[in-house]
Scaffold this motif. Structure first.
Motif, short mmCIF file in Angstrom:
data_model
loop_
_atom_site.label_atom_id
_atom_site.label_comp_id
_atom_site.label_asym_id
_atom_site.label_seq_id
_atom_site.Cartn_x
_atom_site.Cartn_y
_atom_site.Cartn_z
N GLN A 1 0.84 -1.19 0.00
CA GLN A 1 0.00 0.00 0.00
C GLN A 1 0.88 1.25 0.00
OE1 GLN A 1 -2.57 0.25 3.37
NE2 GLN A 1 -3.49 2.18 2.75
N VAL A 2 0.66 2.10 -0.97
CA VAL A 2 1.44 3.33 -1.09
C VAL A 2 1.00 4.32 -0.02
CG1 VAL A 2 1.92 5.33 -2.53
CG2 VAL A 2 1.83 3.05 -3.56
N GLN A 3 1.97 4.88 0.69
CA GLN A 3 1.68 5.91 1.69
C GLN A 3 2.71 7.02 1.61
OE1 GLN A 3 1.26 3.93 5.59
NE2 GLN A 3 -0.86 4.64 5.53
N ARG B 1 10.45 22.94 9.35
CA ARG B 1 10.97 21.85 8.51
C ARG B 1 9.87 20.82 8.34
NH1 ARG B 1 15.94 20.14 6.82
NH2 ARG B 1 16.19 17.89 6.39
N LEU B 2 9.46 20.62 7.10
CA LEU B 2 8.49 19.59 6.77
C LEU B 2 9.21 18.33 6.35
CD1 LEU B 2 5.91 21.62 4.64
CD2 LEU B 2 6.03 21.37 7.12
N SER B 3 8.65 17.20 6.73
CA SER B 3 9.18 15.92 6.27
C SER B 3 8.04 15.07 5.73
CB SER B 3 9.88 15.18 7.42
OG SER B 3 11.04 15.86 7.83
N CYS B 4 8.40 14.16 4.84
CA CYS B 4 7.43 13.25 4.24
C CYS B 4 8.03 11.85 4.28
CB CYS B 4 7.14 13.67 2.81
SG CYS B 4 6.12 12.52 1.86
N ALA B 5 7.33 10.94 4.92
CA ALA B 5 7.75 9.55 5.00
C ALA B 5 7.01 8.73 3.95
CB ALA B 5 7.49 9.00 6.39
N TYR C 1 1.72 19.63 0.44
CA TYR C 1 1.54 18.24 0.03
C TYR C 1 2.84 17.66 -0.51
CZ TYR C 1 -3.44 19.38 0.05
OH TYR C 1 -4.70 19.77 0.40
N CYS C 2 3.09 16.43 -0.15
CA CYS C 2 4.21 15.66 -0.69
C CYS C 2 3.73 14.89 -1.92
CB CYS C 2 4.68 14.70 0.40
SG CYS C 2 6.03 13.62 -0.04
N ASN C 3 4.55 14.86 -2.96
CA ASN C 3 4.20 14.18 -4.20
C ASN C 3 5.35 13.31 -4.68
OD1 ASN C 3 4.66 14.65 -7.45
ND2 ASN C 3 2.56 14.09 -6.94
N ALA C 4 5.01 12.12 -5.13
CA ALA C 4 5.99 11.22 -5.75
C ALA C 4 5.57 10.98 -7.19
CB ALA C 4 6.03 9.90 -4.99
N HIS C 5 6.53 11.09 -8.10
CA HIS C 5 6.19 11.01 -9.52
C HIS C 5 7.21 10.18 -10.28
CE1 HIS C 5 4.58 12.26 -13.37
NE2 HIS C 5 5.79 12.55 -13.75
N ASP C 6 6.69 9.19 -10.99
CA ASP C 6 7.50 8.41 -11.94
C ASP C 6 6.52 7.98 -13.02
OD1 ASP C 6 9.21 5.19 -11.97
OD2 ASP C 6 9.51 6.99 -13.19
N TYR C 7 6.46 8.78 -14.07
CA TYR C 7 5.42 8.62 -15.10
C TYR C 7 5.21 7.16 -15.46
CZ TYR C 7 2.74 9.26 -19.33
OH TYR C 7 1.76 9.20 -20.28
N TRP D 1 0.19 11.05 -3.87
CA TRP D 1 0.06 12.25 -3.04
C TRP D 1 -0.17 11.91 -1.58
CZ3 TRP D 1 0.53 17.15 -5.01
CH2 TRP D 1 0.50 17.27 -6.40
N GLY D 2 0.38 12.74 -0.70
CA GLY D 2 0.05 12.68 0.70
C GLY D 2 -1.22 13.47 0.97
#
Length: 116
Positions: free
Chosen positions: A1-3, A19-23, A95-101, A106-107
């Protein structure tokens, strides 16, 4: 599950820092470009900063250049945004975003409020 789970938002006075962090979990983090976006009340979501999968390339919105720094730790599956010299106009949900077309994750966001 993507989180993607963002941490570090809150209330800060103008001129202050946060400082923002994204896990990240559930996907191949080190293969993905990572970005921070923000959305202020009544405005569209906008790109704040991005970093390439290996960390060698970064880009920033003009409005945050020289004040914000994006970084990542591929060993810990985290991406961070150091925000200095904060202004009231930086108030938004970040918002944190991860992208690999064509994959795009999204968080749920974390609220940053800059106010005296």
């Amino acid at each position: 599950q993507v989180q993607l789970v963002e941490f570090g938002g809150g209330l800060v006075q103008p001129g202050g820092s946060l400082r923002l962090s994204c896990a990240a979990s559930g996907f191949g983090f080190s293969w993905y470009a990572m970005s921070w976006y923000r959305q202020a009340p009544g405005k569209e979501r906008e790109l704040v900063a991005g970093i390439s999968s290996g960390g060698g390339s970064r880009n920033y919105a003009d409005s945050v250049k020289g004040r914000f720094t994006i970084s990542r730790d591929n060993a810990k599956n985290t991406v961070s945004l150091q925000m200095n010299s904060l202004k009231p106009e930086d108030t938004a949900v970040y918002y944190c975003n991860a992208h690999d077309y064509p994959r795009d994750y999204w968080g749920k966001g974390t609220l940053v409020t800059v106010s005296s």
